[in-house]
Design a protein around this motif. Structure first.
Motif, mmCIF file in Angstrom:
data_model
loop_
_atom_site.group_PDB
_atom_site.id
_atom_site.type_symbol
_atom_site.label_atom_id
_atom_site.label_comp_id
_atom_site.label_asym_id
_atom_site.label_seq_id
_atom_site.Cartn_x
_atom_site.Cartn_y
_atom_site.Cartn_z
ATOM 1 N N HIS A 52 0.823 -1.203 0.000
ATOM 2 C CA HIS A 52 0.000 0.000 0.000
ATOM 3 C C HIS A 52 0.864 1.262 0.000
ATOM 4 C CE1 HIS A 52 -3.246 2.723 0.673
ATOM 5 N NE2 HIS A 52 -2.875 3.006 1.889
ATOM 6 N N ALA A 53 1.925 1.267 0.788
ATOM 7 C CA ALA A 53 2.810 2.428 0.867
ATOM 8 C C ALA A 53 3.524 2.699 -0.455
ATOM 9 C CB ALA A 53 3.834 2.224 1.978
ATOM 10 N N SER A 54 3.825 1.654 -1.200
ATOM 11 C CA SER A 54 4.579 1.843 -2.441
ATOM 12 C C SER A 54 3.690 2.075 -3.658
ATOM 13 C CB SER A 54 5.494 0.644 -2.690
ATOM 14 O OG SER A 54 4.723 -0.510 -2.915
ATOM 15 N N LEU A 55 2.408 1.781 -3.545
ATOM 16 C CA LEU A 55 1.490 1.911 -4.687
ATOM 17 C C LEU A 55 0.281 2.762 -4.319
ATOM 18 C CD1 LEU A 55 1.485 -1.845 -5.779
ATOM 19 C CD2 LEU A 55 2.833 -0.005 -6.776
ATOM 20 N N GLN A 56 0.513 3.987 -3.897
ATOM 21 C CA GLN A 56 -0.558 4.844 -3.393
ATOM 22 C C GLN A 56 -1.740 5.006 -4.348
ATOM 23 O OE1 GLN A 56 -1.146 6.293 -0.430
ATOM 24 N NE2 GLN A 56 0.615 5.231 0.406
ATOM 25 N N ARG A 57 -1.501 5.176 -5.628
ATOM 26 C CA ARG A 57 -2.588 5.465 -6.563
ATOM 27 C C ARG A 57 -2.783 4.345 -7.587
ATOM 28 N NH1 ARG A 57 -0.223 10.945 -6.271
ATOM 29 N NH2 ARG A 57 -1.601 12.083 -4.879
ATOM 30 N N THR A 58 -2.570 3.150 -7.162
ATOM 31 C CA THR A 58 -2.670 2.015 -8.066
ATOM 32 C C THR A 58 -3.790 1.093 -7.604
ATOM 33 O OG1 THR A 58 -0.302 2.101 -8.477
ATOM 34 C CG2 THR A 58 -1.401 0.049 -9.012
ATOM 35 N N ARG A 59 -4.529 0.560 -8.538
ATOM 36 C CA ARG A 59 -5.545 -0.435 -8.197
ATOM 37 C C ARG A 59 -4.864 -1.788 -8.048
ATOM 38 N NH1 ARG A 59 -11.193 0.799 -10.774
ATOM 39 N NH2 ARG A 59 -11.096 3.064 -10.769
ATOM 40 N N ILE A 60 -5.324 -2.543 -7.086
ATOM 41 C CA ILE A 60 -4.723 -3.839 -6.792
ATOM 42 C C ILE A 60 -5.785 -4.921 -6.950
ATOM 43 C CG2 ILE A 60 -3.635 -5.266 -5.023
ATOM 44 C CD1 ILE A 60 -2.636 -2.613 -3.771
ATOM 45 N N VAL A 61 -5.435 -5.959 -7.667
ATOM 46 C CA VAL A 61 -6.300 -7.133 -7.769
ATOM 47 C C VAL A 61 -5.587 -8.262 -7.033
ATOM 48 C CG1 VAL A 61 -7.348 -8.820 -9.298
ATOM 49 C CG2 VAL A 61 -7.262 -6.427 -9.975
ATOM 50 N N GLU A 62 -6.208 -8.761 -5.994
ATOM 51 C CA GLU A 62 -5.621 -9.835 -5.209
ATOM 52 C C GLU A 62 -6.408 -11.102 -5.499
ATOM 53 O OE1 GLU A 62 -4.712 -12.480 -1.897
ATOM 54 O OE2 GLU A 62 -6.660 -11.842 -2.604
ATOM 55 N N VAL A 63 -5.710 -12.110 -5.975
ATOM 56 C CA VAL A 63 -6.346 -13.392 -6.267
ATOM 57 C C VAL A 63 -5.670 -14.439 -5.396
ATOM 58 C CG1 VAL A 63 -6.822 -15.125 -8.028
ATOM 59 C CG2 VAL A 63 -6.799 -12.691 -8.645
ATOM 60 N N GLY A 64 -6.456 -15.107 -4.588
ATOM 61 C CA GLY A 64 -5.865 -16.090 -3.700
ATOM 62 C C GLY A 64 -6.764 -17.286 -3.529
ATOM 63 N N PHE A 65 -6.202 -18.315 -2.957
ATOM 64 C CA PHE A 65 -6.943 -19.553 -2.739
ATOM 65 C C PHE A 65 -6.827 -19.975 -1.282
ATOM 66 C CE2 PHE A 65 -5.598 -19.457 -7.143
ATOM 67 C CZ PHE A 65 -6.815 -19.643 -7.773
ATOM 68 N N GLY A 66 -6.660 -19.017 -0.402
ATOM 69 C CA GLY A 66 -6.499 -19.342 1.012
ATOM 70 C C GLY A 66 -7.690 -18.922 1.834
ATOM 71 N N MET A 67 -7.425 -18.203 2.917
ATOM 72 C CA MET A 67 -8.463 -17.831 3.863
ATOM 73 C C MET A 67 -8.942 -16.392 3.667
ATOM 74 S SD MET A 67 -6.685 -19.698 7.136
ATOM 75 C CE MET A 67 -7.723 -18.960 8.353
ATOM 76 N N GLY A 68 -8.447 -15.714 2.663
ATOM 77 C CA GLY A 68 -8.855 -14.330 2.423
ATOM 78 C C GLY A 68 -8.170 -13.324 3.308
#
Length: 69
Positions: free
Chosen positions: A44-60
């Motif tokens: 978050h600190a390094s990508l202040q104005r970037t959209r993030i898509v998180e894809v995972g297969f764990g517990m969220g």
């Protein structure tokens, strides 16, 4: 596991703070929360104005942390 091994058909369950697949694969455990929180903070600190898509297969864990940021 190989990507084509049919992992998506295996039974999974949340048990005592961990995600268990096929009765023996521990995919994610609750103790991983603090390091994942730290990684989300750094991201978050390094990508202040970037959209993030998180894809995972764990517990969220990381998805919920990133969504709050």
């Amino acid at each position: 596991m190989k990507p084509d091994s049919g992992w998506h058909r295996l039974l999974s369950r949340l048990e005592a703070g961990q995600l268990v697949v096929d009765d023996h694969y521990k995919v994610m455990e609750r103790w991983e929360t603090p390091p994942v929180e730290r990684m989300a903070e750094l991201l978050h600190a390094s990508l202040q104005r970037t959209r993030i898509v998180e894809v995972g297969f764990g517990m969220g864990i990381s998805a919920s942390i990133i969504a709050i940021k």
